[in-house]
Scaffold this active site. Sequence first.
Site, short mmCIF file in Angstrom:
data_model
loop_
_atom_site.label_atom_id
_atom_site.label_comp_id
_atom_site.label_asym_id
_atom_site.label_seq_id
_atom_site.Cartn_x
_atom_site.Cartn_y
_atom_site.Cartn_z
N LYS A 1 51.02 25.35 39.30
CA LYS A 1 51.53 24.19 38.58
C LYS A 1 53.03 24.42 38.34
CE LYS A 1 52.70 23.57 34.87
NZ LYS A 1 53.97 23.69 34.05
N THR B 1 58.98 27.53 35.88
CA THR B 1 57.88 27.30 34.91
C THR B 1 56.71 27.01 35.72
OG1 THR B 1 58.99 26.36 33.09
CG2 THR B 1 56.74 25.86 33.23
N THR C 1 51.11 19.93 33.89
CA THR C 1 51.84 19.33 32.76
C THR C 1 52.46 18.02 33.25
OG1 THR C 1 53.78 20.71 33.25
CG2 THR C 1 52.27 21.50 31.56
N ASN D 1 63.35 14.60 31.58
CA ASN D 1 63.66 15.78 30.78
C ASN D 1 64.28 15.45 29.44
OD1 ASN D 1 62.75 18.16 32.29
ND2 ASN D 1 63.96 17.18 33.89
N GLU E 1 60.21 17.27 39.08
CA GLU E 1 60.41 16.14 38.16
C GLU E 1 61.53 15.20 38.61
OE1 GLU E 1 61.18 18.08 34.48
OE2 GLU E 1 59.07 18.39 34.02
N SER F 1 58.42 13.67 23.96
CA SER F 1 57.83 12.49 23.33
C SER F 1 56.49 12.14 23.97
CB SER F 1 58.77 11.31 23.41
OG SER F 1 59.03 10.99 24.76
#
Lengths: 385, 385
Positions: free
Chosen positions: B170, B181, B148, B380, B261, B385
């Site tokens: 992932k 996640t 992702t 985040n 991230e 979007s």
Amino acid sequence: MTVTAPAGFEAAGIAAGIKRSGALDLAVVVNRGPAQQAAVVFTANRAQANPILWSKEAAKDGLVSAVVLNSGGANCFTGPEGFQVVHRTAEAAASALGVAAGDVLVCSTGLIGEQLDGEVLEEGVLSAVARLGADDGSGDDAARAIMTTDTKPKTVIVEGAGWRIGGMAKGAGMLAPGLATMLVVLTTDAVLDAGALDRALRNATRVSFDRLDSDGCMSTNDQVTLLSSGASGVVPDEAEFADALARACLDLAAQLQADAEGASHDITIEVRGAVTEDDAVEVGRSVARNNLFKAAIFGNDPNWGRVLAAIGTTTAPFDPYLVDVSMNGVRVCHAGRPDRPRDEVDLAPRATHVLIELHNGPATATILTNDLTHDYVHENSAYAS
Amino acid sequence: MTVTAPAGFEAAGIAAGIKRSGALDLAVVVNRGPAQQAAVVFTANRAQANPILWSKEAAKDGLVSAVVLNSGGANCFTGPEGFQVVHRTAEAAASALGVAAGDVLVCSTGLIGEQLDGEVLEEGVLSAVARLGADDGSGDDAARAIMTTDTKPKTVIVEGAGWRIGGMAKGAGMLAPGLATMLVVLTTDAVLDAGALDRALRNATRVSFDRLDSDGCMSTNDQVTLLSSGASGVVPDEAEFADALARACLDLAAQLQADAEGASHDITIEVRGAVTEDDAVEVGRSVARNNLFKAAIFGNDPNWGRVLAAIGTTTAPFDPYLVDVSMNGVRVCHAGRPDRPRDEVDLAPRATHVLIELHNGPATATILTNDLTHDYVHENSAYAS
């Protein structure tokens, strides 16, 4: 006015030279009586600063004559020397005021792990005591002297039937769990014994400061002090006083939330339909501490999936397929599924209302928090510099 | 190679059209046997996505023939229609592969609350199955298809004595508590029954993925699947296999941490001297989740006071005045007081080591986390979007 609004109290705020900037950094609040009843609530953090260790002992008998507060250093993890500084500070205030050192509380806020200079504190206390009763601005000076990263002083006055409650607070960030990096002094001229004060204070903090959770971090120095002078001569209805005190604390909590470090949204998380109030608090707090949810709100994204994912980490009874979530009045999730389109939600205003309806019981609770922003990261990465 | 490195496995990764970008978004991993033993660990979040609800049932008998994984949508809080999509996906794979639908697991990742198109999934599964065994890159395609916000695929191979373990993972963000996640598929051609696989997998996740806590948030979709084909014909020593599996999981966990991230520091928090291992984990995790500490590390500030304040919020036995804290080899706090000057600590490297010595017992644990950065907030807040 603030803490000096009720009869029987004097205060001063001065620049003692603790802060290199020369800003106000030391406050004294004195209870001139006739009564000197007090109740105090301390941080639940098990790592406690030296002033907390001192004040816990000093407050045990429910009698407090004065509170000395300093910004510019937390006096935490500073070892026995740090405790000596607290002791010296209390002794200086006691001697200057003609009271017992054991009736003087000390509160400190600022960086952890830096030694305060006992001489600077002692001289500061003497200067502050010398200014007591000097002018009308003394209460405001005191409120300014306890500021750290706060952008404005926080004060409150609540009028009772022949008595008043005054208060001041600091704590722009690290607002959290049990309590926040938060110093609060509340004063009243109502006539109440230490037991009644304690009941009223614990009730008030439970529904105000304890439900303000800006960033999930708990400070080593939190202290909320309530002093009663009894100078009004009026014995209030205990429930009425408790209610007024809760309103004062909620008002200060909202001011703390509005000034939280780097925040761009003040988020009110209202949880309805929980089995117990504790469950409602746990649900609200889990959402308030979820960095993904907080970052989404910063980006004006009504990401209700992150709300439900956060609820799922609690131990509160709930059924995901009963839950409704509304943001600023738009129900984006109904029965655990998408409802109104996300783009109907306007998250531009600073005030953000998240309503979580569990449809699982009668209990409710409201948690106040903030979003997670670039400025939060910046201010807290640069705090030491 | 990755999941196709052990004998008996085939995989494919294709662009099914779930992601609007046209990127790879659907993977199939098939166990051709002769054995089809499996063990699975699921998210501890009580809000669980539809594929979790399906896979939990399908995995109960310890037999799994295939795993279908998609990115581009979590299929969480999508109601009965969402569950139908999972069912249809499993049926499509079962029919194409000639196996039972109850032996097909489904994993999904992406946004919560958006419906997946069952037809797109079904066609994707058929296309993927048609490509099985086509070329050498199929394992890598599968690893790419589950990405992702990951910037790179994560794969691992560990060689045993006549058997292998392969894996793919992932999860660039939301790495958390019980699990992250995180979708992980591990394959082996060693001969092991479902009980032995389960013991080995629970042990391996406990010391790897469970100790990776990037941002404290727990996903609704986490799933770690271990499949055994037995195709090597070799029955491994159980302890040796468990050790190899733990190494594979630790390797993948480190890759997940490195790709978290927006992170600029990979922080290893090593806790020593706790009374129990659970205490050590609780202490490490409380520091890993402290936003003030994480923001300080982003700012290259060795703020050990925030470490101690975080420890104080735990229930683990500790004495603040026994604690030492070192950062990247420099002991900045000794016995709960300042030790070496902060400016001796070099926090410029991405790899950051925080050593917390409680001096209170024999137990240790290591937690992996990341710093809190501007990019984390940005990614985040803009995820949708």
